[in-house]
Design an enzyme around this catalytic site. Structure first.
Site, PDB file in Angstrom:
ATOM      1  N   ASP A 124      43.997  38.493  32.964  1.00  0.00           N
ATOM      2  CA  ASP A 124      42.755  38.800  32.237  1.00  0.00           C
ATOM      3  C   ASP A 124      43.073  39.074  30.776  1.00  0.00           C
ATOM      4  OD1 ASP A 124      40.155  39.335  31.610  1.00  0.00           O
ATOM      5  OD2 ASP A 124      40.097  41.294  32.544  1.00  0.00           O
TER       6      ASP A 124
ATOM      7  N   GLU B  82      36.622  40.298  23.985  1.00  0.00           N
ATOM      8  CA  GLU B  82      35.683  40.147  25.103  1.00  0.00           C
ATOM      9  C   GLU B  82      35.497  41.485  25.825  1.00  0.00           C
ATOM     10  OE1 GLU B  82      34.372  39.668  29.237  1.00  0.00           O
ATOM     11  OE2 GLU B  82      36.324  40.365  28.618  1.00  0.00           O
ATOM     12  N   GLU B  83      36.620  42.219  25.956  1.00  0.00           N
ATOM     13  CA  GLU B  83      36.611  43.370  26.865  1.00  0.00           C
ATOM     14  C   GLU B  83      35.729  44.517  26.403  1.00  0.00           C
ATOM     15  OE1 GLU B  83      37.535  43.116  29.692  1.00  0.00           O
ATOM     16  OE2 GLU B  83      39.336  41.920  29.938  1.00  0.00           O
TER      17      GLU B  83
ATOM     18  N   HIS C 170      42.226  44.908  35.005  1.00  0.00           N
ATOM     19  CA  HIS C 170      42.152  46.081  34.110  1.00  0.00           C
ATOM     20  C   HIS C 170      43.105  47.202  34.520  1.00  0.00           C
ATOM     21  CE1 HIS C 170      37.735  44.891  32.891  1.00  0.00           C
ATOM     22  NE2 HIS C 170      38.612  43.931  32.663  1.00  0.00           N
TER      23      HIS C 170
HETATM   24 ZN   LIG Z   1      38.436  38.917  31.092  1.00  0.00          ZN
END
Ligand SMILES: [Zn+2]
Length: 454
Positions: free
Chosen positions: A285, A319-320, A417
């Site tokens: 991610d 993005e996060e 995450h």
């Molecule tokens: Zn992501």
């Protein structure tokens, strides 16, 4: 062009008078798809790049030197690869700093509990917040026990069903807890599986309520505290968080292209997000999403495949915890959006590929079915009803059709995450098949005789 067409017709033994000339996906596309699949799956180049990115720079959180250095490295490598129009496009991003943080069980016994503050949370006072805990299993459960919540730390022990449903508690748990007078908001980490690893992620406040600190505990500890409450035991926690939000700083979207041979102004854009959370290595991610799109473009370049239209790879920033990269892309390219053929995002991990989701017209879907069928050799030949992604959301709202790269999602949220989002979880063979999927889809769509209809 005429020579190329002739060669392709000879190579594929198809007369221009057959029905094939009217088909969008041609035998030359089939041949080039095979070449791309063979090139993508011959080695572990993509996995190696994910590992290099993850190992060298560590977490790539918005506003950190790690992210700046990673972006510089990717741009330099893209230039080395011979990609075109390689550049960083500016975006101002928020800067949230976690600082020191801890959660300590004080009663019925003492123990430090692994935790992660949620991105955007305020901190606690310097000495922390020590308070009794009220465990609830849903927002309805919180409402039913609202009278008990005042002055307490509310813990949402909500089992993972699917990400969209369960993540509501991470996003807005602090708002609802503050409304009933809680002093802090904790969640059970948003994951279907845990090795006592806390999962961070974004949260928000509303403009009217008070801002209370928000953090995630592990599944193991959330369920334990819930059992303690069910036994009638008094639970007391001490939460300390130094979290703060500093002024915005400059970051960049990473951009590289292969210019189209006939219609360079028509664009197929694909990629993922270059930033990650401030834990782990951002391998899946979304280092994986950026790298598979980048490698797909590199392989086209290496094989001398230049489609009719431009293919643009983007590693969106932030993005996060802000989506500022996706918004900046929309604004910087506002006049080009009518010429965006499709936007493809990979942000669900790079495990075994399944196919693509698509949001757009039925006429386009019919053509995409033929395109996706080329991916049968790598198992990525399923076309699903809905497509999209956080970073391409802003341009999809302006009418650009959207596709999401879809993989086997069994394990993604195990690591999502957390400190465990690292390259060892990824299989080089599966990663290479994802490169093939991105390469074939982007190449063939960009090379269709007619622009994919909206
Ligand atoms: Zn992501």
């Amino acid at each position: 062009m005429r020579i190329r067409l002739l060669l392709l017709l000879v190579a594929s033994h198809v007369s221009p008078l057959t029905s094939h000339v009217r088909a969008q996906v041609s035998d030359s596309h089939r041949a080039n798809a095979s070449r791309l699949i063979a090139a993508a799956t011959r080695d572990s180049a993509a996995w190696n790049r994910i590992a290099k990115l993850s190992d060298t720079f560590g977490p790539r959180f918005s506003g950190t030197p790690n992210l700046d250095r990673a972006i510089e490295w990717v741009l330099a490598e893209m230039k080395q690869d011979g990609l075109e129009h390689v550049r960083g496009e500016p975006a101002m991003v928020p800067r949230w700093v976690r600082g020191q943080e801890s959660a300590e069980l004080v009663s019925p016994r003492r123990q430090m509990l692994p935790m992660l503050g949620l991105g955007g949370s305020v901190g606690t006072p310097p000495n922390g917040i020590t308070a009794d805990v009220l465990v609830v299993s849903s927002f309805d459960d919180l409402k039913a026990h609202a009278a008990l919540a005042r002055g307490k730390i509310v813990l949402y022990d909500v089992p993972f069903t699917n990400y969209g449903a369960t993540v509501q508690y991470r996003g807005t748990g602090a708002i609802e807890a503050a409304k009933v007078g809680a002093v802090a908001s904790l969640i059970r980490s948003v994951t279907p599986y845990s090795m006592r690893t806390p999962h961070t992620g974004g949260m928000r406040y509303d403009s009217t309520g008070s801002k209370i600190p928000a953090a995630a505990l592990t599944v193991e500890d959330a369920t334990m505290l819930h059992r303690m409450q069910d036994r009638g035991e008094k639970i007391r926690l001490r939460l300390k968080m130094d979290a703060q939000t500093l002024p915005d700083v400059q970051s960049h979207n990473v951009v590289a292209e292969l210019r189209g041979s006939e219609k360079p102004d028509e664009i197929v854009v694909m990629g993922g997000h270059i930033d990650s959370w401030d834990v782990g290595g951002g391998a899946m991610d979304d280092g994986g999403g950026v790298v598979i799109a980048w490698e797909a473009l590199r392989l086209m370049k290496e094989l001398g495949l230049r489609p009719r239209r431009t293919i643009r790879v983007v590693g969106w920033t932030n993005e996060e915890n802000g989506l500022r990269g996706g918004l900046a892309y929309r604004d910087a390219h506002a006049t080009e959006l009518d010429n965006h053929v499709v936007a493809i995002e990979s942000d669900g991990g790079v495990f075994r590929p399944v196919g693509f989701g698509f949001t757009g017209s039925e006429a386009a879907r019919a053509i995409l079915k033929d395109v996706i069928a080329l991916l049968k050799p790598v198992g990525a030949d399923t076309l699903l009803p809905q497509g999209g992604g956080a970073d391409i959301g802003p341009i999809m709202q302006r009418g650009v059709p959207g596709m999401s790269h879809v993989v086997d999602g069994t394990k993604y949220f195990w690591y999502h995450h957390t400190d465990a989002d690292t390259p060892d979880k990824l299989d080089p063979v599966e990663v290479s098949r994802n490169v093939a999927a991105m390469a074939v889809v982007a190449y063939v769509i960009a090379d269709l005789p007619e622009k994919l209809p909206r």
